[in-house]
Scaffold this motif. Structure first.
Motif, PDB file in Angstrom:
ATOM      1  N   ALA A  26     -87.891 -47.388 120.000  1.00  0.00           N
ATOM      2  CA  ALA A  26     -88.216 -48.015 121.285  1.00  0.00           C
ATOM      3  C   ALA A  26     -89.722 -48.172 121.459  1.00  0.00           C
ATOM      4  N   ALA A  30     -91.622 -51.746 121.595  1.00  0.00           N
ATOM      5  CA  ALA A  30     -92.412 -52.067 122.794  1.00  0.00           C
ATOM      6  C   ALA A  30     -93.832 -52.461 122.418  1.00  0.00           C
ATOM      7  N   LEU A  34     -95.465 -56.142 122.945  1.00  0.00           N
ATOM      8  CA  LEU A  34     -96.712 -56.258 123.703  1.00  0.00           C
ATOM      9  C   LEU A  34     -97.769 -57.005 122.903  1.00  0.00           C
TER      10      LEU A  34
END
Length: 236
Positions: A26, A30, A34
């Motif tokens: 995760a 992420a 980003l």
């Protein structure tokens, strides 16, 4: 009628490594998303990395909550992440719990077919059972009692099983040797940076070990077969 043969092995205990893996995936996804959103132009590599790690997370989830082993009077069924396979008792030579030196679990169970090939039985291991060896032995004893299978030893099948074990050992050792080559090449390139010498491209750093892998395997496999032939009772 059950007669003690109908069983289901699934992920009843969630080991801590599963949660750690999901959290790590995760975080990496992420960060990748980003970075991809902050780029002026969306690149394929920026999308590929989060997608690959997302697939890793999906597989971890499927391995824990979908993958199972079913045992009935008709045979043994293994439900994997994407497909389901079934073997009738007439196709099964035996069930063995083996010590795995690398990775986890350390005591996985395998179904051995009459052709000598083996298939992992998910969740029949020490991570989900207190005593997987006793569980496998009890399962085989119940199958024999019901007349579903026989524990008769077949020399030709045993030889195929030993041959498969030697090939797996050769692959493991070849992989280890290839890792040594990777480390040696990186050390060589690191040294060349300080001596202003020519360095290898990233393609060569990966390509050379990949080319060495099958060569190492063939050599180690031949060596293993030669040693096995020398240890055989019929060797003079």
């Amino acid at each position: 009628m059950n007669d003690g043969i109908e069983r289901e092995y699934r992920g009843r205990r969630v080991v801590p490594t599963v949660y750690v893996s999901l959290v790590a995936v995760a975080v990496i996804v992420a960060i990748g998303v980003l970075n991809a959103t902050t780029l002026s132009g969306l690149k394929a590599s920026a999308v590929m990395v989060p997608a690959l790690w997302m697939s890793v997370g999906v597989r971890v989830v499927l391995e824990q909550w979908r993958v199972r082993t079913f045992v009935t009077a008709d045979g043994i069924t293994v439900r994997g992440p994407l497909r389901t396979r079934t073997w009738a008792w007439t196709e099964i030579y035996g069930i063995r719990v083996e010590n795995s030196r690398w990775g986890s679990p350390h005591w996985p169970a395998y179904l051995y077919r009459t052709d000598g090939r083996r298939v992992r039985l998910p969740h029949l291991d020490e991570l989900q059972l207190d005593d997987p060896i006793a569980e496998a032995a009890g399962l085989c004893a119940t199958a024999v009692r019901l007349g579903l299978t026989s524990l008769e030893t077949r020399p030709e099948v045993e030889e195929r099983i030993r041959r498969g074990a030697r090939r797996r050992t050769a692959w493991q050792r070849a992989s280890g040797a290839s890792v040594v080559v990777v480390v040696a090449l990186f050390v060589r390139d690191f040294w060349m940076i300080f001596t202003d010498g020519p360095t290898l491209s990233f393609l060569l750093l990966l390509g050379i070990p990949l080319l060495c892998l099958p060569v190492f395997f063939l050599l180690l496999d031949r060596l293993g077969e030669t040693l096995a032939a020398r240890r055989s009772p019929g060797h003079a």
